[in-house]
Design a protein around this motif. Structure first.
Motif, PDB file in Angstrom:
ATOM      1  N   ARG A 134       0.849  -1.195   0.000  1.00  0.00           N
ATOM      2  CA  ARG A 134       0.000   0.000   0.000  1.00  0.00           C
ATOM      3  C   ARG A 134       0.883   1.244   0.000  1.00  0.00           C
ATOM      4  O   ARG A 134       0.933   2.021   0.961  1.00  0.00           O
ATOM      5  CB  ARG A 134      -0.961  -0.031   1.186  1.00  0.00           C
ATOM      6  N   THR A 135       1.588   1.426  -1.121  1.00  0.00           N
ATOM      7  CA  THR A 135       2.477   2.570  -1.299  1.00  0.00           C
ATOM      8  C   THR A 135       1.951   3.457  -2.414  1.00  0.00           C
ATOM      9  O   THR A 135       1.101   3.043  -3.211  1.00  0.00           O
ATOM     10  CB  THR A 135       3.893   2.102  -1.665  1.00  0.00           C
ATOM     11  N   ARG A 136       2.486   4.670  -2.495  1.00  0.00           N
ATOM     12  CA  ARG A 136       2.078   5.590  -3.555  1.00  0.00           C
ATOM     13  C   ARG A 136       2.455   5.027  -4.925  1.00  0.00           C
ATOM     14  O   ARG A 136       1.698   5.155  -5.890  1.00  0.00           O
ATOM     15  CB  ARG A 136       2.727   6.956  -3.326  1.00  0.00           C
ATOM     16  N   THR A 144      -9.986   4.118  -0.731  1.00  0.00           N
ATOM     17  CA  THR A 144     -10.617   5.418  -0.962  1.00  0.00           C
ATOM     18  C   THR A 144      -9.879   6.207  -2.035  1.00  0.00           C
ATOM     19  O   THR A 144     -10.491   6.792  -2.935  1.00  0.00           O
ATOM     20  CB  THR A 144     -10.664   6.230   0.342  1.00  0.00           C
ATOM     21  N   GLU A 145      -8.558   6.229  -1.959  1.00  0.00           N
ATOM     22  CA  GLU A 145      -7.766   6.945  -2.951  1.00  0.00           C
ATOM     23  C   GLU A 145      -7.887   6.294  -4.326  1.00  0.00           C
ATOM     24  O   GLU A 145      -7.958   6.992  -5.353  1.00  0.00           O
ATOM     25  CB  GLU A 145      -6.298   6.996  -2.516  1.00  0.00           C
ATOM     26  N   LEU A 192       0.060   2.277  -5.868  1.00  0.00           N
ATOM     27  CA  LEU A 192      -1.239   2.860  -6.203  1.00  0.00           C
ATOM     28  C   LEU A 192      -1.219   3.488  -7.586  1.00  0.00           C
ATOM     29  O   LEU A 192      -2.202   3.397  -8.336  1.00  0.00           O
ATOM     30  CB  LEU A 192      -1.627   3.896  -5.148  1.00  0.00           C
ATOM     31  N   GLU A 207      -7.787   3.665   3.477  1.00  0.00           N
ATOM     32  CA  GLU A 207      -7.252   4.836   2.784  1.00  0.00           C
ATOM     33  C   GLU A 207      -6.834   4.487   1.360  1.00  0.00           C
ATOM     34  O   GLU A 207      -7.069   5.271   0.425  1.00  0.00           O
ATOM     35  CB  GLU A 207      -6.050   5.396   3.548  1.00  0.00           C
ATOM     36  N   PHE A 208      -6.231   3.337   1.195  1.00  0.00           N
ATOM     37  CA  PHE A 208      -5.796   2.883  -0.127  1.00  0.00           C
ATOM     38  C   PHE A 208      -7.002   2.730  -1.051  1.00  0.00           C
ATOM     39  O   PHE A 208      -6.990   3.191  -2.208  1.00  0.00           O
ATOM     40  CB  PHE A 208      -5.059   1.548   0.019  1.00  0.00           C
ATOM     41  N   ASP A 245       2.178   3.377   2.927  1.00  0.00           N
ATOM     42  CA  ASP A 245       1.817   4.793   2.993  1.00  0.00           C
ATOM     43  C   ASP A 245       0.346   4.987   3.361  1.00  0.00           C
ATOM     44  O   ASP A 245      -0.052   6.102   3.708  1.00  0.00           O
ATOM     45  CB  ASP A 245       2.073   5.457   1.630  1.00  0.00           C
ATOM     46  N   TYR A 246      -0.450   3.909   3.242  1.00  0.00           N
ATOM     47  CA  TYR A 246      -1.888   4.005   3.478  1.00  0.00           C
ATOM     48  C   TYR A 246      -2.353   2.828   4.330  1.00  0.00           C
ATOM     49  O   TYR A 246      -1.784   1.734   4.281  1.00  0.00           O
ATOM     50  CB  TYR A 246      -2.685   3.932   2.156  1.00  0.00           C
ATOM     51  N   THR A 247      -3.427   3.032   5.076  1.00  0.00           N
ATOM     52  CA  THR A 247      -4.173   1.910   5.631  1.00  0.00           C
ATOM     53  C   THR A 247      -4.974   1.296   4.488  1.00  0.00           C
ATOM     54  O   THR A 247      -5.058   1.865   3.388  1.00  0.00           O
ATOM     55  CB  THR A 247      -5.132   2.366   6.732  1.00  0.00           C
ATOM     56  N   GLU A 248      -5.577   0.143   4.743  1.00  0.00           N
ATOM     57  CA  GLU A 248      -6.362  -0.497   3.677  1.00  0.00           C
ATOM     58  C   GLU A 248      -7.516   0.393   3.225  1.00  0.00           C
ATOM     59  O   GLU A 248      -7.755   0.567   2.024  1.00  0.00           O
ATOM     60  CB  GLU A 248      -6.902  -1.848   4.149  1.00  0.00           C
TER      61      GLU A 248
END
Length: 271
Positions: free
Chosen positions: A105-107, A151-152, A110, A148-149, A143-146
């Motif tokens: 879960r990194t930028r 949602t983005e 993503l 958050e990942f 970089d994100y929780t699950e």
């Protein structure tokens, strides 16, 4: 999607045919020949969702157009309202893993996932929904929780979600987290439908097996979600198929937890 559904498999096609008021079915896309779809599936007269397992949307590099074309052809042949795949990768550098591998879960990850989803959506005749997967461990340096990942991802691509409630439970249990904390943060307005499945404890970890009954803890999460309205949801079963009456009992338990009408035969023989 609406109501209660089930994952269609040839081994339980006869059991599924006896259900009444079933909302939809999901079929593994790679098992379907679009030129000759399973007749037992077509005669059900309900929406059918092709569910891909090999597109590898999380792989670096462009998506395989042949696999996207197959998914699109399945949707056309089955008259599907949506198609679905996984937030995962199954191959890297040409090597097949044979398993749905969780993404870091990194930028950077993503970016890759978003690009591949946008490309796939352009070649599909119906909307795409992607499913969160189960994992035993996390990649480092997230970089994100699950939530958050997810949602983005939705914000960037407009993709829908297949919310696998059992996978959220498995991930939280294996990492000593509260599954409800993640579920309540997922953008539910983007959820096309939900998965419910069983699992088992092995070697100190909870494994999402799809061959065991749905545990009470997952049904409790379904009940909690249903308090504020729940999208369509379905039972996944991929082996170790129980007798019909046990499968019907499991469907009834899910329907009751989700506050949906039961779909099992009314004239079942009492046990």
């Amino acid at each position: 999607m609406r109501g209660l559904g089930i994952g269609w498999r040839p081994e339980i096609a006869g059991v599924i045919a006896e259900l009444r008021g079933l909302g939809f079915c999901e079929v593994i896309a790679e098992s379907v020949n679009p030129s000759e779809p399973p007749p037992h599936l077509l005669v059900l007269g309900i929406p059918v969702v092709p569910h891909g397992i090999s597109l590898s949307l999380g792989s670096v590099g462009p998506v395989d157009e042949r696999r996207v074309t197959h998914l699109a052809a399945c949707a056309e042949a089955l008259g599907s309202p949506v198609v679905s795949e996984h937030i995962a990768f199954v191959r890297a550098d040409g090597i097949e893993a044979g398993h749905l591998l969780p993404m870091p879960r990194t930028r950077e990850a993503l970016d890759v996932l978003s690009s591949n989803i946008i490309a796939a959506q352009k070649s599909l005749p119906v909307p795409l929904a992607v499913e969160n997967v189960a994992s035993v461990v996390d990649w480092a340096d997230a970089d994100y929780t699950e939530s958050e990942f997810l949602t983005e991802l939705v914000t960037r691509t407009g993709v829908h979600l297949v919310l696998d409630i059992a996978n959220v439970y498995a991930n939280a249990r294996n990492k000593n987290r509260d599954p409800w904390d993640e579920l309540r943060r997922i953008p539910r307005e983007t959820v096309a439908y939900c998965h419910v499945a069983g699992g088992s404890e092995r070697d100190g970890f909870y494994h999402d097996t799809h061959t065991d009954p749905v545990p009470d803890a997952v049904l409790e999460l379904v009940r909690a979600l249903a308090e504020n309205g729940l999208p369509a949801l379905m039972l996944e079963r991929d082996g170790n198929y129980p007798p019909a009456h046990e499968l019907y009992d499991e469907l009834d338990a899910i329907a009751d937890a989700a506050r949906l009408p039961r779909v099992t035969p009314f004239d079942r023989t009492p046990r």
